[in-house]
Design an enzyme around this catalytic site. Structure first.
Site, mmCIF file in Angstrom:
data_model
loop_
_atom_site.group_PDB
_atom_site.id
_atom_site.type_symbol
_atom_site.label_atom_id
_atom_site.label_comp_id
_atom_site.label_asym_id
_atom_site.label_seq_id
_atom_site.Cartn_x
_atom_site.Cartn_y
_atom_site.Cartn_z
ATOM 1 C CD1 TRP A 192 42.292 27.473 21.191
ATOM 2 C CD2 TRP A 192 43.558 25.755 20.523
ATOM 3 N NE1 TRP A 192 41.812 26.341 21.809
ATOM 4 C CE2 TRP A 192 42.575 25.272 21.415
ATOM 5 C CE3 TRP A 192 44.463 24.860 19.960
ATOM 6 C CZ2 TRP A 192 42.492 23.929 21.771
ATOM 7 C CZ3 TRP A 192 44.378 23.528 20.300
ATOM 8 C CH2 TRP A 192 43.401 23.068 21.208
ATOM 9 C CG ASP A 273 44.772 23.768 14.349
ATOM 10 O OD1 ASP A 273 43.915 22.901 14.056
ATOM 11 O OD2 ASP A 273 44.854 24.286 15.483
ATOM 12 C CE LYS A 309 35.027 24.620 17.735
ATOM 13 N NZ LYS A 309 36.217 23.843 18.111
#
Length: 463
Positions: A192, A273, A309
């Site tokens: 990311w 993560d 999300k």
């Protein structure tokens, strides 16, 4: 015009007042008249003394030297998309779920939880503690580690509420920079785009380990093992818990076990993560297996969670940082230092989003409803993968596109190069990051044919 004041005339009542009363009145009149004279003298030039000095309007800004900053490579895609007037435009850049109709989705269970909170008249808007909402923290640790996890059962976990996943990573990074003996963190290549910035600004030195293999569009597992095997003992290693961003390529459970054994043998510290728990496979437990393997072996680790999300709470910025320690005593001390990181950063986190999460996680009916809605989102994304793969195959588009259905989660690493991406944006109004990553959640049955045409044209014309 100077202000005019008239002393009140004496009446019969005043004429009968005592001498001392008249004396007080006279003194007051003198002070009032002196004030009137002072105001009259100042009235004509209150600003004259400032006329010799330049005004702020005449001077250049002390920030005139500041240059225009570049758009964020991910969020900038949406900026460009919003400026496009084409009715056929498609935004596959930012990782946010969309319905089949292309609309943002607020989960029904989230609306129910919010209504429940609104109806509770005992709720107040007081500051949360520095570490956040206690109930939220406990439930978040259980969700990612498992309710029966030894660290949870033995109170060897400290959890703090943070500003979504990004904030959790930043708090964890700053804690490590202050209190961990090794200041180097290894992150996968690619990863990311914000990871490097977050950890660098937190005070860590960032290095890469091999992860993605462009030739196979899969995992470069041998390269990963070699790079972690040569990392200095004690180094921090960032691991994507599931649904690797941007590639959508995850290790198998057997590969995760090899990674765990290697890292523990070299005392490498895992920093997970977890941005997509339940959102990748549709199963909360399956998507947490990588983290739970490490948590069960008695070693230490960090894990950053986001509810953007899996609960659709993008704008609420709800996340948590959990650190698994060897003992409960160490956990208590670590929490005290996390407070010292958080306090000057943002003081304490917001209450609303965390309250929504806690309301859902602690209520069996709401929790079950959430898992159903979560799986529906995951299933729609999986369906989009199959529709796109079938459409490209039916079109006869050159190349092997099976990686689209092998990858998992919100994103697919298409293998398209920057020139092909630019072509698709210009000619077909399809927006994605320049590395060829597309958000499968932004696709729909209606837009799959348009994307297929664009990919086919890009591949055949710009091979």
């Amino acid at each position: 015009m100077s202000p005019q004041f008239t002393s009140p005339p004496n009446s019969d009542a005043h004429s009968s007042s005592t001498t001392s009363s008249s004396s007080i009145s006279s003194a007051s009149d003198r002070r009032l008249n002196a004030l009137v004279r002072h105001l009259a003298a100042e009235e004509s030039s209150p600003m004259d003394s400032l006329s010799a000095f330049p005004t702020a309007a005449r001077a250049d800004s002390v920030f005139a030297h500041v240059v225009q900053g570049p758009e964020d490579p991910i969020l900038g895609v949406t900026v460009a998309y919003n400026k496009d007037q084409s009715p056929n435009k498609v935004n596959l850049g930012v990782g946010a779920y969309r319905t089949e109709e292309g609309k943002p989705l607020v989960l029904n269970v989230v609306r129910k939880a919010e209504q429940k909170l609104v109806n509770d008249m005992s709720r107040v808007k007081e500051y949360l503690p520095i570490v956040g909402l206690s109930e939220f923290n406990k439930l978040s640790a259980r969700l990612i580690l498992g309710a029966d996890s030894p660290p949870v059962q033995e109170n060897r976990v400290t959890t703090v509420q943070c500003l979504s996943g990004t904030g959790s990573l930043r708090v964890g990074g700053e804690f490590l920079a202050r209190h961990y003996h090794e200041r180097t963190i290894y992150i996968p290549a690619p990863t990311w785009g914000n990871h490097t910035k977050v950890f660098t600004l937190a005070g860590l030195s960032v290095k890469n380990y091999r992860y993605y293999d462009p030739a196979t569009r899969g995992l470069n597992f041998q390269g990963l093992l070699e790079d972690l095997g040569s990392a200095p003992a004690g180094a921090v290693v960032l691991l994507h818990a599931c649904a690797h961003n941007p590639t959508g390529v995850d290790p198998t459970l057997e590969q995760w076990e090899q990674i765990r054994q290697l890292m523990r043998s070299r005392a490498l510290l895992p920093f997970f993560d977890s941005a997509y728990q339940g959102f990748a496979s549709g199963s909360l437990d399956a998507d947490a297996q990588s983290v739970r393997r490490f948590a069960a072996d008695g070693g230490e680790l960090l894990v950053a969670q986001s509810y953007a999300k899996n609960m659709g709470l993008y704008g609420e910025r709800v996340g948590a940082l959990s650190i698994v320690l060897k003992t409960s005593e160490v956990a208590t001390k670590v929490e005290s230092q996390l407070k010292l990181v958080i306090r000057p950063m943002y003081s304490n986190p917001p209450i609303h989003g965390a309250s929504i999460v806690a309301t859902i996680l602690k209520d069996r009916d709401l929790f079950n409803e959430w898992t159903i809605e979560l799986k529906a989102m995951a299933d729609r994304i999986i369906s989009m993968r199959h529709q796109l793969f079938d459409s490209l195959r039916a079109k006869g588009t050159p190349g092997d596109w099976s990686h689209i259905i092998k990858q998992i989660g919100m994103f697919t690493f298409t293998g398209l190069n920057p020139e092909q991406v630019a072509f698709m944006t210009k000619e077909y109004h399809i927006y994605m990051t320049s590395d060829g990553r597309i958000s499968m959640a932004g696709l729909s049955s209606r837009t799959v044919p348009h994307l297929t045409e664009a990919i086919h044209a890009a591949v055949t014309r710009l091979a």
